[in-house]
Design a protein around this motif. Structure first.
Motif, mmCIF file in Angstrom:
data_model
loop_
_atom_site.group_PDB
_atom_site.id
_atom_site.type_symbol
_atom_site.label_atom_id
_atom_site.label_comp_id
_atom_site.label_asym_id
_atom_site.label_seq_id
_atom_site.Cartn_x
_atom_site.Cartn_y
_atom_site.Cartn_z
ATOM 1 N N GLY A 174 0.662 -1.089 0.192
ATOM 2 C CA GLY A 174 0.106 -0.302 0.095
ATOM 3 C C GLY A 174 0.793 0.948 -0.083
ATOM 4 O O GLY A 174 1.130 1.600 1.185
ATOM 5 N N ASP B 167 -1.596 -5.494 -7.315
ATOM 6 C CA ASP B 167 -1.860 -5.797 -5.788
ATOM 7 C C ASP B 167 -0.451 -6.099 -4.797
ATOM 8 O O ASP B 167 0.231 -6.510 -5.363
ATOM 9 C CB ASP B 167 -2.528 -7.038 -6.354
ATOM 10 N N GLU C 136 1.315 -0.887 -5.040
ATOM 11 C CA GLU C 136 -0.009 -0.088 -5.386
ATOM 12 C C GLU C 136 -0.752 -0.694 -6.060
ATOM 13 O O GLU C 136 -0.363 -0.721 -7.605
ATOM 14 C CB GLU C 136 0.231 1.589 -5.078
ATOM 15 N N ASP D 97 0.434 -1.523 5.004
ATOM 16 C CA ASP D 97 -0.545 -0.236 5.313
ATOM 17 C C ASP D 97 -2.558 -0.827 4.646
ATOM 18 O O ASP D 97 -2.258 0.128 3.663
ATOM 19 C CB ASP D 97 0.255 1.019 5.358
ATOM 20 N N GLY E 242 5.253 6.731 2.986
ATOM 21 C CA GLY E 242 6.217 5.768 3.821
ATOM 22 C C GLY E 242 7.140 4.748 3.390
ATOM 23 O O GLY E 242 8.314 4.863 3.464
HETATM 24 C C1 LIG Z 1 -3.198 3.985 4.071
HETATM 25 S S1 LIG Z 1 -3.063 4.027 2.541
HETATM 26 C C2 LIG Z 1 -1.500 4.101 2.321
HETATM 27 C C3 LIG Z 1 -0.310 5.008 3.152
HETATM 28 C C4 LIG Z 1 1.390 4.560 2.577
HETATM 29 N N1 LIG Z 1 1.629 3.581 3.174
HETATM 30 C C5 LIG Z 1 1.751 6.121 3.537
HETATM 31 O O1 LIG Z 1 3.306 5.401 3.510
HETATM 32 O O2 LIG Z 1 1.386 7.350 3.518
HETATM 33 C C6 LIG Z 1 -3.410 2.443 1.618
HETATM 34 C C7 LIG Z 1 -3.112 2.807 0.049
HETATM 35 O O3 LIG Z 1 -3.428 1.493 -0.196
HETATM 36 C C8 LIG Z 1 -3.738 0.907 -1.011
HETATM 37 N N2 LIG Z 1 -4.033 -0.689 -1.517
HETATM 38 C C9 LIG Z 1 -5.642 -0.649 -1.599
HETATM 39 N N3 LIG Z 1 -5.597 -2.038 -1.914
HETATM 40 C C10 LIG Z 1 -4.269 -2.561 -2.090
HETATM 41 C C11 LIG Z 1 -3.871 -3.425 -2.099
HETATM 42 N N4 LIG Z 1 -4.346 -4.911 -2.868
HETATM 43 N N5 LIG Z 1 -2.523 -3.679 -3.125
HETATM 44 C C12 LIG Z 1 -1.775 -3.212 -2.860
HETATM 45 N N6 LIG Z 1 -2.879 -1.691 -2.307
HETATM 46 C C13 LIG Z 1 -3.891 -1.938 -2.165
HETATM 47 C C14 LIG Z 1 -5.234 2.098 -1.469
HETATM 48 O O4 LIG Z 1 -4.579 2.360 -2.787
HETATM 49 C C15 LIG Z 1 -4.058 3.369 -0.734
HETATM 50 O O5 LIG Z 1 -3.218 4.190 -1.477
#
Ligand SMILES: C[S@@+](CC[C@H](N)C(=O)[O-])C[C@H]1O[C@@H](n2cnc3c(N)ncnc32)[C@H](O)[C@@H]1O
Length: 179
Positions: free
Chosen positions: A42, A91, A66, A107, A48
């Motif tokens: 994520g 994913d 992402e 995350d 991050g």
């Molecule tokens: C809480 S945010 C991440 C914040 C980020 N880690 C930071 O350092 O600011 C969650 C992110 O995960 C992504 N996401 C959701 N499901 C996901 C998946 N199955 N695989 C990868 N990314 C995913 C979302 O699109 C979103 O951008």
């Protein structure tokens, strides 16, 4: 600085779930003790990843996944000239091929439920950081009237030595070291 660029992107996109500075500093300080591959599930706007990159020693490498391709593309532009970071559009499971990990920042809430898969991605002594918990004064932890079973599981799984840390009065994270 990379962190500033990713925070600018967060503001431009109105993306409100980027990590807090306290979490970022923790990631950077943990990254400084690591070797090999550090992963993030994520990427969001890359905050991050930027903190991990700032702490990672020479030779260590950060990979982040992402799901949103347009967001991943914006973040890839920020890291275009950063050798130790790769942002992958897709994913989180696309990162399995880069395992084992010395540090894993999880995350995405749903992914935290996959503790068996995540445990197998870690090298011995590898550290998993799980973000976005609401502090609870109870055991088992209770949030909005329900037991937080994900948190309970991570804090009691025998494959990990784990601790919940307060990041602020309203936010906590879990740090779990793979035995
Ligand atoms: C809480 S945010 C991440 C914040 C980020 N880690 C930071 O350092 O600011 C969650 C992110 O995960 C992504 N996401 C959701 N499901 C996901 C998946 N199955 N695989 C990868 N990314 C995913 C979302 O699109 C979103 O951008």
């Amino acid at each position: 600085m990379l962190v500033s660029s990713t925070l600018d992107l967060s503001r431009q996109r109105g993306f409100i779930t980027s990590i807090r500075n306290e979490t970022g500093r923790l990631l950077a300080s943990l990254a400084a003790s690591r070797t090999g591959t550090l992963a993030e599930l994520g990427t969001g706007c890359g905050v991050g990843s930027a903190w991990l990159s700032s702490g990672a020693p020479k030779g260590a490498h950060v990979v982040s996944a992402e799901l949103d391709p347009a967001l991943a593309e914006d973040v890839q532009k920020i890291f275009a000239n950063t050798d130790n970071v790769d942002v992958i559009a897709g994913d989180w499971s696309t990162l399995e091929k880069y395992a084992p990990f010395s540090l894993l920042f999880v995350d995405v809430r749903d992914v935290m439920e996959s503790i068996d898969v995540l445990a197998d991605l870690m090298e011995p002594g590898g550290i998993v950081v799980l973000d976005d918990f609401v502090p609870s004064a109870f055991w088992p932890p209770i949030v909005e009237g329900r037991v937080d079973t994900v948190r309970e599981r991570w804090l009691t799984d025998s494959r990990f030595a784990a601790v919940e840390m307060l990041i602020d009065v309203d936010a906590s994270l879990i740090m779990a070291t793979r035995r």
